[in-house]
Design a protein around this motif. Structure first.
Motif, mmCIF file in Angstrom:
data_model
loop_
_atom_site.group_PDB
_atom_site.id
_atom_site.type_symbol
_atom_site.label_atom_id
_atom_site.label_comp_id
_atom_site.label_asym_id
_atom_site.label_seq_id
_atom_site.Cartn_x
_atom_site.Cartn_y
_atom_site.Cartn_z
ATOM 1 N N PRO A 47 -35.260 -1.470 21.164
ATOM 2 C CA PRO A 47 -34.227 -0.431 21.154
ATOM 3 C C PRO A 47 -33.076 -0.771 20.218
ATOM 4 N N ALA A 48 -32.462 0.249 19.633
ATOM 5 C CA ALA A 48 -31.277 0.076 18.778
ATOM 6 C C ALA A 48 -30.153 0.935 19.344
ATOM 7 N N PHE A 49 -28.996 0.307 19.590
ATOM 8 C CA PHE A 49 -27.874 1.013 20.196
ATOM 9 C C PHE A 49 -26.587 0.717 19.433
ATOM 10 N N TYR A 50 -25.574 1.565 19.673
ATOM 11 C CA TYR A 50 -24.247 1.298 19.120
ATOM 12 C C TYR A 50 -23.626 0.166 19.941
ATOM 13 N N PRO A 51 -23.405 -1.005 19.347
ATOM 14 C CA PRO A 51 -22.967 -2.162 20.138
ATOM 15 C C PRO A 51 -21.565 -2.012 20.725
ATOM 16 N N PHE A 52 -20.732 -1.153 20.111
ATOM 17 C CA PHE A 52 -19.342 -1.016 20.562
ATOM 18 C C PHE A 52 -19.197 0.033 21.670
ATOM 19 N N LEU A 53 -20.300 0.741 21.985
ATOM 20 C CA LEU A 53 -20.281 1.721 23.069
ATOM 21 C C LEU A 53 -20.931 1.126 24.317
ATOM 22 N N SER A 54 -20.546 1.616 25.469
ATOM 23 C CA SER A 54 -21.169 1.164 26.714
ATOM 24 C C SER A 54 -22.599 1.671 26.797
ATOM 25 N N GLY A 55 -23.371 1.095 27.720
ATOM 26 C CA GLY A 55 -24.733 1.574 27.918
ATOM 27 C C GLY A 55 -24.748 3.049 28.276
ATOM 28 N N GLU A 56 -23.835 3.449 29.160
ATOM 29 C CA GLU A 56 -23.757 4.856 29.565
ATOM 30 C C GLU A 56 -23.392 5.753 28.395
ATOM 31 N N ALA A 57 -22.424 5.336 27.582
ATOM 32 C CA ALA A 57 -22.000 6.148 26.436
ATOM 33 C C ALA A 57 -23.124 6.276 25.412
ATOM 34 N N ASN A 58 -23.898 5.204 25.232
ATOM 35 C CA ASN A 58 -25.041 5.278 24.320
ATOM 36 C C ASN A 58 -26.030 6.330 24.786
ATOM 37 N N LEU A 59 -26.341 6.327 26.073
ATOM 38 C CA LEU A 59 -27.303 7.299 26.575
ATOM 39 C C LEU A 59 -26.771 8.717 26.459
ATOM 40 N N ARG A 60 -25.487 8.899 26.690
ATOM 41 C CA ARG A 60 -24.908 10.241 26.539
ATOM 42 C C ARG A 60 -25.024 10.714 25.093
ATOM 43 N N ARG A 61 -24.783 9.798 24.158
ATOM 44 C CA ARG A 61 -24.860 10.166 22.743
ATOM 45 C C ARG A 61 -26.293 10.558 22.376
#
Length: 329
Positions: A93-107
Motif C-alpha cells: 500500500p502507498a499512503f500520504y505519510p503526513f495524514l492519519s490512517g482515517e484521513a487517508n481512507l477518507r481521501r
C-alpha cells in the motif's frame, strides 16, 4: 482451462496471457481459471511473474498478447465497469505519510465516483474496525509499522462491497498475530460470498486459507486446481520407526513396495516406501494401507512409529519446478 467451470462461473479467466519486457518474457501464455466464491492462491517464488499477471488482470498494464476477463468482462476494455466491483492491494500500500490512517481512507473514498459522501464516515470507521486499526485511526500513516500499513491497505479495499478481492502478499511484514488476523479476514470475506485471489510465496499460508491454487514457475503456469487435486497428484508414503528395520522392509516388500532404510537414530531406524498413486490403488485394489500395520505386528516387528504421509503442496511444487521458495529469477 484446467478447471471444469463454465465461463460464467469464473471470477478471473485468462487465455494465453503474455507480457514481454524487452527480451524478458515475464509472463508466458498463462491460462488461468479462478472459480467464483473460491479463495484462490496464486503461488510461486518471488520474481516468477505473479505481480505482473495481477497488474494485467486489473488493467494496470496492457498484455503483450492474450486476453483476460474479470467478473465476466474483458480487461482493460471494461475497466471502468469492473474496477468498482474489485478491491485490490497490489505491490504494497502507498499512503500520504503526513495524514492519519482515517484521513487517508477518507481521501481514497472521496476519489471513488460510486461512493456516497453521506455514508463516508461510517464506511471508513467500519473498514478500520474490521482490520483492527480503530485505535490507530488518528495516528499518522508515516508512523505506522509495515504490518499496520498492510492492514490499512486491506481496509482501503473494503471501503465498498466487493465481488472480488485481489491481495498481493497480504501478510508481508505482519507478525504472527497480524498474520492470523489477515487469515481470519480472508476466511470471513469468502464466507460472505466474495472471491478472494491471494498472491503469495508462502506455502503454509496458501494451504491454510485457500480452496484452490495455481503454481507459477519462471513466468509459466505449471499447475492449477483445487488444493485436494494438487496434493492428490503426488504420491503418499509410509514410514515405519522400528529397531527391526530388516524385518519391516521384508514386510513392505511383500506388499509390492520398495523400502528405503535410514541411518539408525538411537535404537530405532526408519523404513519408508512410496505408495502407488491413488488411481492405481483404487482401480487395481493392490494395497490396502490398513493392512500394513497388522502385517508388521504379525511378523514380530517392534513398531515404535507408523505414519502414512500424504503429499503436500510443497512436494507438488518441487516436483513440478525443481525449485525451492528461495529461488528468485
Amino acid at each position: 482451462m484446467t478447471p471444469d467451470a463454465a465461463d460464467g462461473d469464473l471470477a478471473i479467466e485468462s487465455r494465453a496471457l503474455t507480457k514481454v519486457f524487452g527480451s524478458q518474457r515475464a509472463v508466458d501464455g498463462i491460462d488461468l481459471a479462478v472459480p467464483r466464491g473460491s479463495v484462490f492462491g496464486f503461488l510461486g517464488p518471488n520474481g516468477t511473474g505473479k505481480t505482473t499477471s495481477i497488474r494485467m488482470m486489473l488493467g494496470l498494464v496492457r498484455a503483450t498478447s492474450g486476453d483476460v476477463r474479470v467478473l465476466g468482462e474483458p480487461m482493460p476494455d471494461r475497466l471502468r465497469d469492473v474496477l468498482p466491483r474489485v478491491g485490490a492491494l497490489v505491490e504494497g500500500p502507498a499512503f500520504y505519510p503526513f495524514l492519519s490512517g482515517e484521513a487517508n481512507l477518507r481521501r481514497f473514498d472521496s476519489a471513488d465516483r460510486h461512493a456516497s459522501p453521506a455514508t463516508r464516515r461510517a464506511r471508513v470507521a467500519s473498514a478500520l474496525e474490521r482490520v483492527g486499526l480503530s485505535a490507530a485511526a488518528s495516528k499518522k500513516a508515516g508512523a505506522y509499522s509495515l504490518g499496520m500499513k498492510q492492514r490499512l491497505g486491506i481496509a482501503n479495499a473494503l471501503l465498498q462491497p466487493r465481488e472480488l478481492l485481489v491481495l498481493d502478499e497480504p501478510t508481508n511484514g505482519l507478525d504472527p498475530q497480524g498474520t492470523r488476523e489477515v487469515r481470519h479476514l480472508v476466511r470471513s470475506f469468502a464466507a460472505e460470498g466474495t472471491t478472494v485471489f491471494v498472491s503469495s510465496h508462502l506455502l503454509a499460508e496458501v494451504e491454510q486459507i485457500c480452496t484452490h491454487a495455481a503454481i507459477m514457475s519462471a513466468g509459466a503456469l505449471v499447475a492449477q486446481g483445487s488444493l485436494a487435486e494438487l496434493r492428490g497428484a503426488g504420491q503418499s508414503s509410509v514410514r515405519v520407526s522400528t529397531p527391526d528395520p530388516g524385518a519391516a522392509a521384508a514386510v513392505l516388500v511383500r506388499f509390492g513396495l520398495t523400502p528405503a532404510l535410514s541411518e539408525p537414530a538411537s535404537a530405532s531406524a526408519e523404513v519408508s516406501a512410496l505408495l502407488p498413486d491413488r488411481a492405481a490403488t483404487d482401480t487395481g485394489g493392490r494395497i490396502d494401507i490398513d493392512d500394513i500395520l497388522p502385517a508388521l505386528v504379525r511378523a514380530g516387528v517392534r513398531v515404535r512409529g507408523f505414519v502414512v504421509e500424504e503429499p503436500s503442496l510443497e512436494d507438488r511444487f518441487v516436483a513440478l519446478t525443481g525449485e525451492g521458495f528461495d529461488v528468485v529469477r
